[in-house]
Design an enzyme around this catalytic site. Structure first.
Site: not given
Length: 219
Positions: A49-51
């Site tokens: 996930a990009e976070n």
């Protein structure tokens, strides 16, 4: 028109078949986030996930979510053994260095040459680009999960996208509630029908030109 949870899960289940053991996979918002729920237990995948999470697991059971643990869309997730955290710069560095085997995204439109349009409808409020530009350019395989038609009944698989393009010629596979298409150098190829769909229905609701795969069969 929108899709019920049964149809959304049907699409996610079909997408899960594209994932093999050991892959690093990024999931977009919406239907893609359901894919981990449909992986067999013997398939071990690191979901990204990009976070800044690598190693997300299935959706937590009701009442068991950790309020500090979420995916890039802000929805609660679980962790697999071996998962790790990073800041978003490291997470995007993984993308830009081509470390992702697959990205599974939603889309507003896809063209017959694999152009992706998934970030804006002019004049309307939408979530925005997010990581889609990097993901669609750098992942080794790009899979789109979406409704076959929009809310007005207009086809979303088109000869050319009418909405602003995120990335040209990047989509490898399209999965809708009606069909599965491969995007090839010579155009779209219909490889299978989803349960309940007919070839006539797909032809009527697809604006783009497509051919049938050599092993296409109608049960």
């Amino acid at each position: 028109m929108g899709m019920g949870s049964g149809i959304r899960n049907l699409i996610a289940k079909r997408a899960a078949q594209e994932i093999t053991d050991g892959m690093v996979v990024n999931l977009g918002i919406g239907i893609p986030s359901l894919v981990p729920d449909h992986l067999p237990p013997d398939i071990h995948v690191m979901f990204h996930a990009e976070n800044g999470v690598l190693g997300m697991g299935p959706t937590p059971d009701e009442g068991k979510a950790d309020e500090n643990l979420c995916n890039a869309a802000g929805y609660p997730v679980t962790l697999q053994t071996g998962a790790s955290y990073s800041d978003s710069t490291i997470a995007f560095g993984m993308i830009r260095r081509g470390k992702l085997d697959v990205t599974i995204l939603g889309s507003l439109q896809v063209s017959e040459t694999g152009d992706l349009a998934n970030w804006i409808v002019p004049g309307k409020r939408v979530p925005g680009m997010g990581g889609a530009m990097e993901l669609s350019q750098k992942a080794k395989k790009v899979i789109v999960l979406m409704n076959h038609c929009d809310r007005d009944g207009s086809p979303k698989i088109l000869p050319s996208c009418t909405l602003p393009i995120t990335t040209p010629c990047c989509v490898d596979l399209i999965i809708t509630e009606l069909a599965v298409f491969e995007v090839t150098p010579t155009g779209l190829v219909l490889t299978e029908l989803m349960p309940g769909a007919t070839l006539e229905m797909v032809k009527r609701k697809t604006a783009a030109t497509f051919t049938l795969s050599s092993d296409f069969t109608i049960e």
